[in-house]
Design a protein around this motif. Structure first.
Motif, short mmCIF file in Angstrom:
data_model
loop_
_atom_site.label_atom_id
_atom_site.label_comp_id
_atom_site.label_asym_id
_atom_site.label_seq_id
_atom_site.Cartn_x
_atom_site.Cartn_y
_atom_site.Cartn_z
N THR A 94 0.66 -1.16 0.01
CA THR A 94 0.00 -0.02 -0.03
C THR A 94 0.90 1.15 0.04
O THR A 94 2.18 1.21 0.26
CB THR A 94 -0.93 -0.09 1.26
OG1 THR A 94 -0.11 0.04 2.39
CG2 THR A 94 -1.88 -1.08 1.30
N THR A 96 3.34 3.95 -0.70
CA THR A 96 4.43 4.42 -1.76
C THR A 96 4.82 3.27 -2.46
O THR A 96 4.99 3.17 -3.87
CB THR A 96 5.63 4.95 -0.97
OG1 THR A 96 4.86 6.03 -0.14
CG2 THR A 96 6.60 5.63 -1.93
N GLY A 99 2.49 2.71 -5.34
CA GLY A 99 2.72 3.80 -6.39
C GLY A 99 4.00 3.27 -7.12
O GLY A 99 3.68 3.62 -8.33
N TRP A 100 4.79 3.00 -6.40
CA TRP A 100 6.05 2.47 -7.34
C TRP A 100 5.92 1.28 -8.28
O TRP A 100 6.13 1.50 -9.45
CB TRP A 100 7.18 2.24 -6.51
CG TRP A 100 8.06 3.44 -5.97
CD1 TRP A 100 8.06 4.29 -4.87
CD2 TRP A 100 8.81 4.36 -6.94
NE1 TRP A 100 8.83 5.32 -5.00
CE2 TRP A 100 9.19 5.60 -6.21
CE3 TRP A 100 9.47 4.35 -8.06
CZ2 TRP A 100 10.16 6.41 -6.64
CZ3 TRP A 100 10.20 5.40 -8.51
CH2 TRP A 100 10.74 6.54 -7.89
N ALA A 103 3.83 2.83 -11.28
CA ALA A 103 4.50 3.35 -12.04
C ALA A 103 5.30 2.76 -12.80
O ALA A 103 5.62 2.88 -14.23
CB ALA A 103 5.20 4.53 -11.12
#
Length: 150
Positions: A94, A96, A99-100, A103
């Motif tokens: 969850t 960061t 998100g990485w 991405a």
């Protein structure tokens, strides 16, 4: 000009070797030497640009030799999505970390889709060349930003 004479070697029946070396290098040689030294000095910072140029050349070669290779690369473009789903299932994340992962998956999918389209239709077609330029500039900027923040 400087002439260097290398004498005959013992036991050999060959003519002596004469090497002529210019005293001063030309302006072209100086400019190429300077450019080469700068590229070598900043080689890590320019890694995404080198990768983008390599990808452009490889896809041009693939398009010229086997245009159908774009179909195989299109299938490979699904692999990052499978990786994201599998990794998220086995090691849920969850914030960061998620998100990485997202991405990274988006960058990989975008790159592989571009590779597939460029191998199929040619990397110098107008929309693909523009997409290559945008992706290369974005990758270079992100690379420089991420490297500075460490």
């Amino acid at each position: 000009m400087t002439t260097i004479r290398i004498p005959r070697q013992r036991g050999r029946r060959s003519q002596p070797v004469v090497v002529v070396v210019p005293d001063r290098p030309s302006w072209t040689r100086e400019a190429l030497g300077f450019a080469g030294r700068m590229l070598w000095r900043f080689r890590r910072a320019l890694a995404p640009a080198a990768a983008a140029l390599f990808a452009l050349g490889v896809t041009a070669l693939l398009h010229a030799v086997a245009w159908w290779s774009g179909l195989a690369l299109a299938v490979v473009a699904i692999v990052p999505l499978v990786w994201l789903v599998r990794t998220q299932h086995t090691h849920p994340a969850t914030g960061t970390a998620l998100g990485w992962r997202i991405a990274l998956t988006l960058v990989a999918v975008t790159t592989l889709v571009w590779l597939a389209l460029a191998a199929g239709f040619g990397p110098l077609s107008a929309p693909l060349l523009l997409a290559w330029l945008v992706l290369a500039i974005g990758a270079q900027a992100a690379w420089l930003f991420v490297r500075r923040s460490k």
